[in-house]
Design a protein around this motif. Structure first.
Motif, PDB file in Angstrom:
ATOM      1  N   GLY A  90       0.780  -1.234   0.000  1.00  0.00           N
ATOM      2  CA  GLY A  90       0.000   0.000   0.000  1.00  0.00           C
ATOM      3  C   GLY A  90       0.809   1.279   0.000  1.00  0.00           C
ATOM      4  O   GLY A  90       0.603   2.166  -0.833  1.00  0.00           O
ATOM      5  N   GLU A  91       1.725   1.398   0.927  1.00  0.00           N
ATOM      6  CA  GLU A  91       2.528   2.621   1.029  1.00  0.00           C
ATOM      7  C   GLU A  91       3.363   2.829  -0.235  1.00  0.00           C
ATOM      8  O   GLU A  91       3.448   3.940  -0.752  1.00  0.00           O
ATOM      9  CB  GLU A  91       3.431   2.538   2.262  1.00  0.00           C
ATOM     10  N   THR A  92       3.947   1.765  -0.737  1.00  0.00           N
ATOM     11  CA  THR A  92       4.780   1.871  -1.933  1.00  0.00           C
ATOM     12  C   THR A  92       3.959   2.276  -3.149  1.00  0.00           C
ATOM     13  O   THR A  92       4.375   3.125  -3.941  1.00  0.00           O
ATOM     14  CB  THR A  92       5.499   0.534  -2.214  1.00  0.00           C
ATOM     15  N   MET A  93       2.767   1.699  -3.296  1.00  0.00           N
ATOM     16  CA  MET A  93       1.918   2.026  -4.436  1.00  0.00           C
ATOM     17  C   MET A  93       1.458   3.481  -4.374  1.00  0.00           C
ATOM     18  O   MET A  93       1.512   4.201  -5.371  1.00  0.00           O
ATOM     19  CB  MET A  93       0.704   1.091  -4.497  1.00  0.00           C
ATOM     20  N   VAL A  94       1.012   3.922  -3.215  1.00  0.00           N
ATOM     21  CA  VAL A  94       0.556   5.313  -3.075  1.00  0.00           C
ATOM     22  C   VAL A  94       1.725   6.268  -3.294  1.00  0.00           C
ATOM     23  O   VAL A  94       1.580   7.296  -3.964  1.00  0.00           O
ATOM     24  CB  VAL A  94      -0.113   5.538  -1.704  1.00  0.00           C
ATOM     25  N   ASN A  95       2.895   5.929  -2.760  1.00  0.00           N
ATOM     26  CA  ASN A  95       4.086   6.751  -2.955  1.00  0.00           C
ATOM     27  C   ASN A  95       4.433   6.845  -4.440  1.00  0.00           C
ATOM     28  O   ASN A  95       4.713   7.928  -4.954  1.00  0.00           O
ATOM     29  CB  ASN A  95       5.249   6.140  -2.167  1.00  0.00           C
ATOM     30  N   ALA A  96       4.391   5.722  -5.132  1.00  0.00           N
ATOM     31  CA  ALA A  96       4.710   5.708  -6.562  1.00  0.00           C
ATOM     32  C   ALA A  96       3.702   6.534  -7.363  1.00  0.00           C
ATOM     33  O   ALA A  96       4.086   7.316  -8.240  1.00  0.00           O
ATOM     34  CB  ALA A  96       4.751   4.277  -7.081  1.00  0.00           C
TER      35      ALA A  96
END
Length: 165
Positions: A90-96
Motif C-alpha cells: 500500500g505505502e509503496t503504491m501510493v508513494n509511486a
C-alpha cells in the motif's frame, strides 16, 4: 528509534504535500488537489506503518518474557500486516502514484526542476512496477523515495514561488 523516523517523515510529508499544493495550484487546481490527496494518503500510511512497527515491537517484547513461542507467533502474524501496508504494498503504491502524478503536474506547470520531475516519473513508474508486477526487487533503484522527498524540500527552500503583485 528507527521506527520513530516514520512518524517524523509522515508529519513532514503532510507539510510538504500542502506546500507543493501551493506551488502547483495555479497551473491546474484540480490536478494539484489530486497530487495533494495522494501525498496526504502517503503521509498517513507512513505514520500508520511507523506506529504499527512501534506497537508490534512493544507487544512482542512484552510477550517474549512470558512465552517466547507465543511472541514468535504474534510476530509472524503482525509482520505481514505491516508489510502489506508498508514497503510491500500500500505505502509503496501510493508513494509511486504520488511521485508519478506530482512529477507530471510539475512538468506541465514548469514549477520544479525538470531533472527532479523526470527522476520522479522514473521512480513512480518503477514503484508501480515493483508492486503490480513484482518484477523489480526492493532497493534496485539507487534513489529511494526518502531521498526524493529530501531533494524536493531543498528545492522548495531554495526557490520560493513568485508572488503576484
Amino acid at each position: 528509534m528507527v521506527h520513530s523516523y516514520y512518524l517524523v517523515l509522515g508529519v513532514s510529508l503532510i507539510f510538504l504535500s500542502l506546500a507543493l499544493y501551493e506551488r502547483l495550484k495555479a497551473g491546474s487546481p484540480a490536478l494539484a488537489q489530486a497530487v495533494t490527496t495522494f501525498g496526504l494518503i502517503y503521509a498517513v500510511l507512513v505514520i500508520v506503518v511507523g506506529t504499527l512497527e512501534i506497537s508490534n515491537l512493544s507487544t512482542v517484547a512484552q510477550l517474549y518474557g512470558e512465552n517466547p513461542a507465543q511472541a514468535a507467533t504474534v510476530w509472524l502474524t503482525l509482520k505481514p500486516v505491516v508489510a502489506g501496508l508498508g514497503g510491500g504494498g500500500g505505502e509503496t503504491m501510493v508513494n509511486a502514484l504520488w511521485f508519478l502524478l506530482l512529477s507530471w503536474v510539475a512538468l506541465r506547470a514548469r514549477e520544479l526542476p525538470r531533472v527532479l520531475n523526470y527522476l520522479g516519473v522514473v521512480t513512480g513508474v518503477a514503484g508501480i512496477l515493483m508492486v503490480v508486477l513484482a518484477c523489480l526487487p526492493d532497493g534496485c533503484l539507487c534513489i529511494r523515495s526518502h531521498h526524493l522527498v529530501s531533494l524536493a524540500r531543498i528545492v522548495m527552500l531554495r526557490r520560493s514561488p513568485v508572488s503576484a503583485a
